[in-house]
Design an enzyme around this catalytic site. Sequence first.
Site, PDB file in Angstrom:
ATOM      1  N   LYS A 177      40.204  91.117  44.988  1.00  6.57           N
ATOM      2  CA  LYS A 177      40.283  90.678  46.384  1.00  6.57           C
ATOM      3  C   LYS A 177      41.099  91.731  47.120  1.00  6.57           C
ATOM      4  O   LYS A 177      42.220  92.054  46.709  1.00  6.57           O
ATOM      5  CB  LYS A 177      40.956  89.312  46.451  1.00  6.57           C
ATOM      6  CG  LYS A 177      41.097  88.743  47.860  1.00  6.57           C
ATOM      7  CD  LYS A 177      41.410  87.255  47.775  1.00  6.57           C
ATOM      8  CE  LYS A 177      41.682  86.652  49.138  1.00  6.57           C
ATOM      9  NZ  LYS A 177      42.987  87.058  49.690  1.00  6.57           N
ATOM     10  N   CYS A 219      47.659  91.818  49.522  1.00  6.30           N
ATOM     11  CA  CYS A 219      48.914  91.323  50.089  1.00  6.30           C
ATOM     12  C   CYS A 219      49.517  92.346  51.067  1.00  6.30           C
ATOM     13  O   CYS A 219      49.747  93.499  50.701  1.00  6.30           O
ATOM     14  CB  CYS A 219      49.896  91.036  48.961  1.00  6.30           C
ATOM     15  SG  CYS A 219      51.416  90.310  49.562  1.00  6.30           S
TER      16      CYS A 219
HETATM   17  C1  LIG Z   1      50.131  81.082  53.440  1.00  2.00           C
HETATM   18  C2  LIG Z   1      49.210  82.133  52.893  1.00  2.00           C
HETATM   19  C3  LIG Z   1      49.413  82.614  51.612  1.00  2.00           C
HETATM   20  C4  LIG Z   1      48.553  83.592  51.083  1.00  2.00           C
HETATM   21  N1  LIG Z   1      48.740  84.016  49.807  1.00  2.00           N
HETATM   22  C5  LIG Z   1      47.831  84.875  49.248  1.00  2.00           C
HETATM   23  C6  LIG Z   1      47.914  85.251  47.882  1.00  2.00           C
HETATM   24  O1  LIG Z   1      48.816  84.861  47.154  1.00  2.00           O
HETATM   25  N2  LIG Z   1      46.957  86.094  47.398  1.00  2.00           N
HETATM   26  C7  LIG Z   1      45.935  86.582  48.181  1.00  2.00           C
HETATM   27  O2  LIG Z   1      45.082  87.339  47.702  1.00  2.00           O
HETATM   28  N3  LIG Z   1      45.856  86.243  49.488  1.00  2.00           N
HETATM   29  C8  LIG Z   1      46.754  85.397  50.010  1.00  2.00           C
HETATM   30  N4  LIG Z   1      46.611  85.011  51.316  1.00  2.00           N
HETATM   31  C9  LIG Z   1      45.461  85.516  52.091  1.00  2.00           C
HETATM   32  C10 LIG Z   1      44.276  84.549  51.985  1.00  2.00           C
HETATM   33  O3  LIG Z   1      43.848  84.434  50.645  1.00  2.00           O
HETATM   34  C11 LIG Z   1      43.102  85.031  52.852  1.00  2.00           C
HETATM   35  O4  LIG Z   1      42.680  86.278  52.378  1.00  2.00           O
HETATM   36  C12 LIG Z   1      43.484  85.170  54.318  1.00  2.00           C
HETATM   37  O5  LIG Z   1      44.193  84.021  54.757  1.00  2.00           O
HETATM   38  C13 LIG Z   1      42.238  85.377  55.196  1.00  2.00           C
HETATM   39  O6  LIG Z   1      41.354  84.298  55.075  1.00  2.00           O
HETATM   40  P1  LIG Z   1      41.266  83.142  56.197  1.00  2.00           P
HETATM   41  O7  LIG Z   1      40.963  83.796  57.512  1.00  2.00           O
HETATM   42  O8  LIG Z   1      40.176  82.230  55.700  1.00  2.00           O
HETATM   43  O9  LIG Z   1      42.610  82.487  56.213  1.00  2.00           O
HETATM   44  C14 LIG Z   1      47.480  84.078  51.873  1.00  2.00           C
HETATM   45  C15 LIG Z   1      47.300  83.595  53.163  1.00  2.00           C
HETATM   46  C16 LIG Z   1      48.129  82.632  53.688  1.00  2.00           C
HETATM   47  C17 LIG Z   1      47.880  82.113  55.071  1.00  2.00           C
END
Ligand SMILES: Cc1cc2nc3c(=O)[nH]c(=O)nc-3n(C[C@H](O)[C@H](O)[C@H](O)COP(=O)(O)O)c2cc1C
Length: 387
Positions: free
Chosen positions: A159, A117
Amino acid sequence: MTLAPADQTPIAQAKPLRLGRHDVWPPVVLAPMAGITNVAFRRLCREQGGGAYVCEMITTRALVERIPKTLKMISFAPDEDFRSLQLYGVDPDVTAAAVRMVGEDGLADHVDLNFGCPVPKVTRRGGGSALPWRRRLFGRIVGQAVAAAAPFGIPVTVKMRKGIDDDHLTYVEAGLIAQEAGVAAVALHARTAQQRYSGNADWDAIAALKQTLDVPVLGNGDIWEAADALRMVAHTGADGVVVGRGCLGRPWLFADLEAAFAGRPSQALPSQGEVAAIMSRHAHLLVDALGDERHGCADFRKHVAWYLKGFPVGGELRRSLAMVSSLAELDDLLARLDPRVPFPREALGQPRGRVNAPGKVSLPHGWLDSRDDDAVPEGAEMENSGG
Ligand SMILES: Cc1cc2nc3c(=O)[nH]c(=O)nc-3n(C[C@H](O)[C@H](O)[C@H](O)COP(=O)(O)O)c2cc1C
């Protein structure tokens, strides 16, 4: 009907993802996303294809204190046979207590630990993506979580991001520490905290981690289409992919991902009428999950722009949909969309969701000066879940 891109070459080496005693097929994980990946959205996605579908983030402190809102967020459908829960914690003892509670109360089948985060209110206190820098503390949290999960046969994964910024990279060392502590897999969102969601994910970093670790490595970042997942696996050798923003407003991406990993062509892309039907279903599921129409419709509003991205829908109708307050109103507004409009191909392969600019990472005073201080940072335990 518009056909999806045909550049999805099957990959011979695709295997189920092994997480403890569970095999996940295809090797695809819905990324935990606060405010998004609740029981309703997960159901919508699960209906499309196989994989692991992670719940919204839950904070360990709120869980062990049995805060009612938090307990309600841990809601799985009866047919969710791999209940995957993400925990956020900064205190090894509280994290262990939370994991023990997950096991004793039978709350989930898998625990993922959030060290990614980048939100300032979290990193400023030393939590989330700031934490792996304090490697001994990181090791204690992960080690105690794994030990607490072991009697219940619950696999624990972590993660994380690449590090705080390019001068303070942690992912290789943190991956080794997590492996040593006994995790079932490590997922890397291949950006630094400083990058937030800007720029491109660095798939070379995923490849480097895969080269280093023996446990499965999951690649995360910038998978917009199923073909991107295959490209990432081919580029990195990752054992699976974690998909976040790409599925916002597009739950059918999971059908495409399953087809791609199985070497089948993707299904046809949905027309505007088919997207409207999915939107209506999503809203109905949210109303069921959140208990009443007002909350369900309010929660649905954030999804409207994602579903309609690229479709020729006028501003007034978009605005009305984004302020919808009842299911009848939603269905009435959706009926105004021309069902025959084909899926806008120009919206394919494009970033969606958060794409914010990089920013300086707020850290506690003196945080970078000592990597081996394992004191629990003060005030970093969030009381609320889902942030
Ligand atoms: C709206 C939103 C909320 C997220 N909340 C979390 C979360 O609670 N925990 C977490 O590990 N990552 C969170 N992420 C990150 C995503 O899990 C992911 O790692 C990140 O979006 C990159 O992947 P992507 O390019 O496929 O979106 C969040 C991302 C977004 C866009």
